[in-house]
Design an enzyme around this catalytic site. Structure first.
Site, mmCIF file in Angstrom:
data_model
loop_
_atom_site.group_PDB
_atom_site.id
_atom_site.type_symbol
_atom_site.label_atom_id
_atom_site.label_comp_id
_atom_site.label_asym_id
_atom_site.label_seq_id
_atom_site.Cartn_x
_atom_site.Cartn_y
_atom_site.Cartn_z
ATOM 1 N N VAL A 146 23.855 -8.378 12.983
ATOM 2 C CA VAL A 146 23.164 -8.079 11.820
ATOM 3 C C VAL A 146 23.209 -8.589 10.650
ATOM 4 O O VAL A 146 22.383 -8.653 9.580
ATOM 5 C CB VAL A 146 23.150 -6.389 11.539
ATOM 6 C CG1 VAL A 146 24.718 -6.323 10.707
ATOM 7 C CG2 VAL A 146 22.160 -6.018 10.657
ATOM 8 N N TYR A 147 24.275 -9.384 10.409
ATOM 9 C CA TYR A 147 24.672 -10.294 9.136
ATOM 10 C C TYR A 147 23.560 -11.230 9.088
ATOM 11 O O TYR A 147 23.315 -12.208 9.676
ATOM 12 C CB TYR A 147 25.991 -10.947 9.267
ATOM 13 C CG TYR A 147 27.236 -10.151 9.268
ATOM 14 C CD1 TYR A 147 27.005 -8.513 8.880
ATOM 15 C CD2 TYR A 147 28.432 -10.289 9.699
ATOM 16 C CE1 TYR A 147 28.171 -7.760 8.886
ATOM 17 C CE2 TYR A 147 29.533 -9.478 9.608
ATOM 18 C CZ TYR A 147 29.306 -8.136 9.258
ATOM 19 O OH TYR A 147 30.437 -7.112 9.442
ATOM 20 N N SER A 148 22.885 -11.189 7.865
ATOM 21 C CA SER A 148 21.738 -11.919 7.537
ATOM 22 C C SER A 148 20.628 -11.971 8.929
ATOM 23 O O SER A 148 19.892 -13.067 9.093
ATOM 24 C CB SER A 148 22.054 -13.434 7.167
ATOM 25 O OG SER A 148 22.810 -13.252 5.952
#
Length: 327
Positions: free
Chosen positions: A52-54
């Site tokens: 989900v990071y970026s």
């Protein structure tokens, strides 16, 4: 850099873990590569990210760097749980989402396997048996080496451990919780479970969004514009000025600065060193945006706080436990 076992496994990881959440967000790709190179040169082998990071960009940047490295020398961790699309099955810990998610992460990371695959948060909508049996299948298939969880409550973790034991599934080897001098609630229940069950603790936000970086001191009227704490207030994140600007925080920071002067280190290094010496902690996850931040954080290795200094920091940051933890 020293190395520690990941819980009761035979996997050895560096005493600092490099968090890649900033890659592709605050940190451009070229600087991300420089940070990774420097961490590796300092002896670091443990790197943590999440799908989900970026929206996958962090994994992609890490993957493009990883293909230039000797893969087996590194321990790569990622996570799954939060939305990666608008569809009804694009989030959560169902078998469908996990199987799709691990393949997507492997593709972005440009690797054949993930060393540590973690569930990012509890999913109340999916039976725990479904999640754990699917994760066990990933280990058996060779896509994943070890399993972990993040942001679990005490009963979540113990139930998962007991189910894995009863069904002979691969257990969680690590817990990734919020833990630092300002946030010590996990010591009431989660830390004892981890110590009793041989689960490694790899804390996120060891500096609490900059509060323990040395940037904040008693007498300040508010956070600097553009700082993480300032942004937290705008976006509703938990490390806001309103939550932490209180006498307990200033007392902790005062003592942190005092200890830093005694040992000839930066306050940020004292905060990290305290956490690295806490019972059950394997490797704090450092989230850096610049090379300067990384160099400062790396100054927390190669020395120790003495017992008296640890006790002073313990006492000033101690939280009075509620019932039944006070018994």
């Amino acid at each position: 850099m020293q190395y520690r076992s990941l819980g009761k496994t035979g996997l050895r990881v560096s005493e600092l873990c490099l968090g890649a959440m900033t890659f592709g967000r605050e940190t451009i790709e070229r600087t991300s590569y420089q940070i990774l190179d420097r961490f590796l040169a300092a002896g670091g082998n443990f790197i943590d990210t999440a799908d989900v990071y970026s929206q996958g960009l962090s994994e992609t940047i890490l993957g493009s760097w990883l293909k230039q490295q000797k893969r087996d020398d590194l321990v790569i961790a990622t996570k799954i749980r939060f939305p990666m699309g608008d569809g009804p099955n694009d989030y959560g810990l169902s078998r469908k989402h996990i199987l799709a998610g691990v393949d997507a992460s492997l593709k972005r990371l440009e690797t054949d396997y993930i060393d540590l695959y973690q569930v990012h948060r509890w999913d109340p909508d999916t039976p725990l048996e479904e999640t754990l049996s699917t994760l066990n299948d990933l280990v058996r298939a060779g896509k994943v080496r070890y399993l972990g969880c993040s942001n679990f409550k005490g009963w979540h973790l113990q139930k998962a451990i007991d189910l894995c034991r009863a069904n002979r599934w691969e257990p969680f080897s690590s817990l990734q919780p919020l833990y630092n001098l300002l946030d010590r609630v996990i010591e009431w229940e989660l830390v004892p479970i981890c110590q009793n069950e041989g689960v490694a603790i790899i804390p996120w936000s060891p500096l609490r969004g900059g509060w323990l970086s040395g940037r904040y001191q008693r007498g300040m009227a508010g956070p600097e514009k553009g700082s993480r704490v300032h942004t937290a207030g705008e976006k509703g994140w938990s490390e806001t000025w309103e939550v932490y600007a209180n006498e307990r925080t200033w007392g902790i920071i005062d003592e942190m600065f005092a200890v830093a002067r005694e040992v000839g280190k930066e306050p940020v290094q004292v905060a990290l060193r305290w956490l690295m010496q806490r019972p059950g902690v394997t490797a704090p996850i450092i989230g850096v945006r610049t090379m300067a931040h990384l160099e400062s954080n790396l100054g927390s290795v190669g020395w120790e706080l003495d017992p008296t200094q640890m006790q002073r920091l313990d006492q000033v940051s101690d939280l009075r436990p509620p019932y039944p933890y006070d018994f």
